[in-house]
Design an enzyme around this catalytic site. Structure first.
Site, mmCIF file in Angstrom:
data_model
loop_
_atom_site.group_PDB
_atom_site.id
_atom_site.type_symbol
_atom_site.label_atom_id
_atom_site.label_comp_id
_atom_site.label_asym_id
_atom_site.label_seq_id
_atom_site.Cartn_x
_atom_site.Cartn_y
_atom_site.Cartn_z
ATOM 1 N N LYS A 84 13.973 6.093 -10.119
ATOM 2 C CA LYS A 84 14.232 7.578 -10.037
ATOM 3 C C LYS A 84 13.629 8.156 -8.364
ATOM 4 C CE LYS A 84 12.260 11.070 -10.135
ATOM 5 N NZ LYS A 84 12.351 12.114 -8.816
ATOM 6 N N GLU A 113 0.616 3.995 -6.323
ATOM 7 C CA GLU A 113 0.414 4.033 -4.802
ATOM 8 C C GLU A 113 0.018 5.528 -4.575
ATOM 9 O OE1 GLU A 113 -0.157 1.723 -2.560
ATOM 10 O OE2 GLU A 113 0.048 -0.077 -3.971
ATOM 11 N N CYS A 119 1.785 7.835 4.279
ATOM 12 C CA CYS A 119 0.702 7.939 3.506
ATOM 13 C C CYS A 119 -0.465 7.322 4.048
ATOM 14 C CB CYS A 119 0.751 7.119 2.190
ATOM 15 S SG CYS A 119 1.380 5.768 2.366
ATOM 16 N N GLU A 168 -5.526 15.806 1.975
ATOM 17 C CA GLU A 168 -4.222 15.348 2.752
ATOM 18 C C GLU A 168 -3.379 16.492 3.088
ATOM 19 O OE1 GLU A 168 -1.475 13.015 0.174
ATOM 20 O OE2 GLU A 168 -1.284 11.340 1.786
HETATM 21 P P1 NAD Z 1 5.257 13.633 -5.450
HETATM 22 O O1 NAD Z 1 4.075 13.278 -6.156
HETATM 23 O O2 NAD Z 1 5.540 14.955 -5.408
HETATM 24 O O3 NAD Z 1 6.553 12.925 -6.019
HETATM 25 C C1 NAD Z 1 6.847 11.567 -5.932
HETATM 26 C C2 NAD Z 1 7.875 11.143 -6.859
HETATM 27 O O4 NAD Z 1 7.385 11.767 -8.391
HETATM 28 C C3 NAD Z 1 8.926 11.950 -6.895
HETATM 29 O O5 NAD Z 1 10.293 10.959 -6.979
HETATM 30 C C4 NAD Z 1 8.965 13.055 -7.791
HETATM 31 O O6 NAD Z 1 10.317 13.585 -8.272
HETATM 32 C C5 NAD Z 1 8.365 12.239 -8.892
HETATM 33 N N1 NAD Z 1 7.597 13.172 -10.203
HETATM 34 C C6 NAD Z 1 7.056 14.428 -9.923
HETATM 35 N N2 NAD Z 1 6.523 14.547 -11.034
HETATM 36 C C7 NAD Z 1 7.043 13.696 -11.909
HETATM 37 C C8 NAD Z 1 6.372 13.640 -13.474
HETATM 38 N N3 NAD Z 1 5.889 14.554 -13.954
HETATM 39 N N4 NAD Z 1 6.972 12.567 -13.826
HETATM 40 C C9 NAD Z 1 7.561 11.475 -13.060
HETATM 41 N N5 NAD Z 1 7.943 11.559 -11.952
HETATM 42 C C10 NAD Z 1 7.581 12.795 -11.371
HETATM 43 O O7 NAD Z 1 4.916 13.203 -4.023
HETATM 44 P P2 NAD Z 1 6.085 13.199 -2.546
HETATM 45 O O8 NAD Z 1 5.737 14.724 -2.273
HETATM 46 O O9 NAD Z 1 7.199 12.887 -2.962
HETATM 47 O O10 NAD Z 1 5.244 12.231 -1.654
HETATM 48 C C11 NAD Z 1 4.104 12.564 -0.864
HETATM 49 C C12 NAD Z 1 2.834 11.933 -1.532
HETATM 50 O O11 NAD Z 1 3.122 10.578 -1.479
HETATM 51 C C13 NAD Z 1 1.823 11.890 -0.453
HETATM 52 O O12 NAD Z 1 0.437 12.315 -1.188
HETATM 53 C C14 NAD Z 1 1.541 10.434 -0.150
HETATM 54 O O13 NAD Z 1 0.453 10.215 0.705
HETATM 55 C C15 NAD Z 1 2.120 9.632 -1.069
HETATM 56 N N6 NAD Z 1 2.588 8.279 -0.712
HETATM 57 C C16 NAD Z 1 1.823 7.220 -0.975
HETATM 58 C C17 NAD Z 1 2.299 5.670 -0.431
HETATM 59 C C18 NAD Z 1 1.465 4.689 -0.645
HETATM 60 O O14 NAD Z 1 2.005 3.762 -0.477
HETATM 61 N N7 NAD Z 1 0.211 5.005 -1.088
HETATM 62 C C19 NAD Z 1 3.445 5.886 0.224
HETATM 63 C C20 NAD Z 1 4.404 7.101 0.295
HETATM 64 C C21 NAD Z 1 3.685 8.390 -0.061
#
Ligand code: NAD
Length: 489
Positions: A173, A248, A282, A383
């Site tokens: 997803k 992550e 990230c 962040e």
């Molecule tokens: P997000 O948490 O909003 O969404 C990430 C994913 O989770 C999306 O696919 C979203 O649709 C899904 N999602 C949201 N709510 C959910 C739920 N209740 N159940 C299941 N899935 C759900 O994050 P984002 O805005 O897409 O990405 C930014 C964040 O990701 C930042 O905090 C960044 O630091 C982090 N990030 C971390 C890494 C790493 O390797 N540690 C890498 C990239 C991004």
């Protein structure tokens, strides 16, 4: 178009939901894709469950699984231009950056292709000629893979490649904002010969399309990359059915610069660490922690250079970085800067959208430097995930380590110094999952990637990356079976 991939077939959303995908650089329509409800995701989980329980993939010899991944790597290289263009249109990032990502993605599939089957388990000495005992590795089962929008296909590859290498089936997803390269990946996996039902794809928002992956009892493992709040919710939900969970999450990553660092090198890497992909990384070095005596000169030059950075869309050959991914994210970054300023941070540059007419249709934000931020303040602890650098100072090595570790995150960090011994000492003391010395951002598929503290748990990539997707099973056999004789007859 039918955009979900279930049991080897392209299907549409059962309840007909559709979502427009627009390019963040200019708002142009990139595509309209199906939007899943929990019902659609449930059907994808059922397909993955059936393929795991009765399909050929889990028992396919591991070297054959590895060969398939090697074919996937080759196909991604062959189709690099199509993939890179799709990634740039969804994310708004420069085409050249998407091309780098595709090279990393092919390398990831190749790495796990070679790793598959290398560890065939081991024999444990029972101390008896009448018993044998072995450890074997088996796939975990059905994996729910949830990814963010900043490196859409790279994040998916980091999960899909080890999951497949270990013999699992999965439902992917991707972020609702950036679905197109995940669609292409399903086509590539099919062309490479993956059996039906092993790879399944649903698209859409987290609460509808994603939530079942952490709730459904037929999912055995959920691997999530994204924001900390979502990660905590997913871990809590997954606990109800005791799923394996890998998280992550975000980072607020320190970049520690000692005054003995070559000045030009320091300036260059401070900029690269934070402004690459407009800070939507990230592991971005968003916290500059600079030794007092270098502060004024370094910040002045970083500000001067930040003001020269050219913003632009994916196909602007002069652009150095691109837009933020959405209007919503842009508003979040604006709010973040407002809060930091209200707290007493000093705005040295940026802090607003650009005036440039050329950029009017996109979600652009100027590279921003916030000086004089206070330890423990919102700007330091939270962040922004945007092009925002915060600046703190330190006096000596102990002070630098104390400040850099004073965060609930622990994803990555950098140390810049010309003193090789100090570099190692500081790197040893930083409580962050990856520490770069005199560099920032390089990652290797063969090295672990994961967060300390609230940046996550479980490690992706590297030799332990496959272990996330395997169960280690101990098999003990009594070679002279008979009554145990433990209790009196
Ligand atoms: P997000 O948490 O909003 O969404 C990430 C994913 O989770 C999306 O696919 C979203 O649709 C899904 N999602 C949201 N709510 C959910 C739920 N209740 N159940 C299941 N899935 C759900 O994050 P984002 O805005 O897409 O990405 C930014 C964040 O990701 C930042 O905090 C960044 O630091 C982090 N990030 C971390 C890494 C790493 O390797 N540690 C890498 C990239 C991004």
């Amino acid at each position: 178009m039918a955009d979900f991939f279930l049991d080897g077939e392209w299907v549409s959303a059962r309840h007909g939901g559709r979502r427009e995908i627009r390019c963040p650089a200019d708002g142009s329509l990139v595509g309209v894709v199906d939007e899943a409800t929990a019902d659609d995701t449930g059907a994808a989980i059922a397909a993955a469950r059936a393929a795991f329980d009765s399909g050929p993939w889990p028992s396919t010899p591991a070297p054959e699984r590895g060969d398939l991944l090697l074919r996937v790597a080759g196909l991604i290289e062959r189709d690099r231009d199509t993939y890179a263009r799709a990634e740039s249109l969804d994310t708004g990032k420069r085409l050249v950056e998407s091309e780098y990502d595709m090279a990393d993605i092919a390398a990831c599939f190749r790495y796990f292709g070679k790793l598959a089957g290398q560890d065939a388990g081991r024999v444990v000495d029972t101390g008896s000629p009448d018993a044998i005992s072995r450890i074997v590795y088996e796939p975990v089962g059905v994996c729910g893979l949830i990814t963010p929008w900043n490196y859409p296909l790279l994040q998916a590859a980091w999960k899909v490649a080890p999951a497949l290498a270990a013999g699992n089936t999965f439902v992917l997803k991707p972020s609702e904002l950036t679905p197109h390269t995940a669609i292409l990946l399903m086509r590539t996996l099919t062309e490479a010969g993956l059996p039906a039902g092993v790879a399944n794809l649903v698209l859409g928002a987290g609460p509808g399309a994603g939530a079942p992956l952490s709730e459904h009892p037929d999912v055995d493992l959920v691997s999530f990359t994204g924001g900390p709040a979502t990660g905590k919710r997913i871990a809590a939900t997954a606990a109800a059915t005791v799923k394996k969970v890998a998280l992550e999450l975000g980072g607020k990553n320190p970049n520690v610069v000692f005054a003995d660092t070559d000045f030009e090198t320091a300036v260059d890497y401070v900029l690269t660490a934070v402004f690459l992909h407009s800070g939507q990384v990230c592991s971005a070095g968003a916290r500059l922690i600079v030794q007092e005596e270098m502060h004024d000169d370094l910040v002045a030059e970083v500000v001067r250079r930040a003001e020269r950075i050219r913003l632009g869309g994916p196909f602007d050959p002069e652009a150095e970085t691109g837009p933020l991914v959405s209007a919503q994210h842009l508003a979040k970054v604006e709010k973040y800067v407002e809060t930091a300023l209200a707290e007493g941070a000093v705005l040295r540059t940026g802090g607003r959208r650009p005036d440039d007419e050329r950029l009017a249709g996109g979600h652009y934000y100027l590279p921003t430097v916030l000086d004089n931020v206070k330890q423990g303040s919102f700007a330091v602890t939270e962040e922004s995930f945007g092009p925002v650098l915060t600046v703190e100072t330190f006096t000596d090595e102990d002070d630098a380590v104390r400040i850099a570790n004073d965060t609930h995150y622990g994803l990555a960090g950098g140390v810049f110094t010309s003193d090789a011994s100090r570099a190692q000492r500081v790197a040893n003391r930083l409580r962050h999952g990856t520490v770069w010395i005199n560099d920032f951002h390089p990652y290797l598929p063969q090295a672990e990637w994961g967060g300390f503290k609230q940046s996550g748990f479980g490690r992706e990539l590297g030799p332990t990356g496959l272990a996330e997707y395997q169960e280690a099973k101990h098999i003990y056999q009594n070679l002279r079976p008979g009554p145990s004789g433990w209790f009196r007859k």
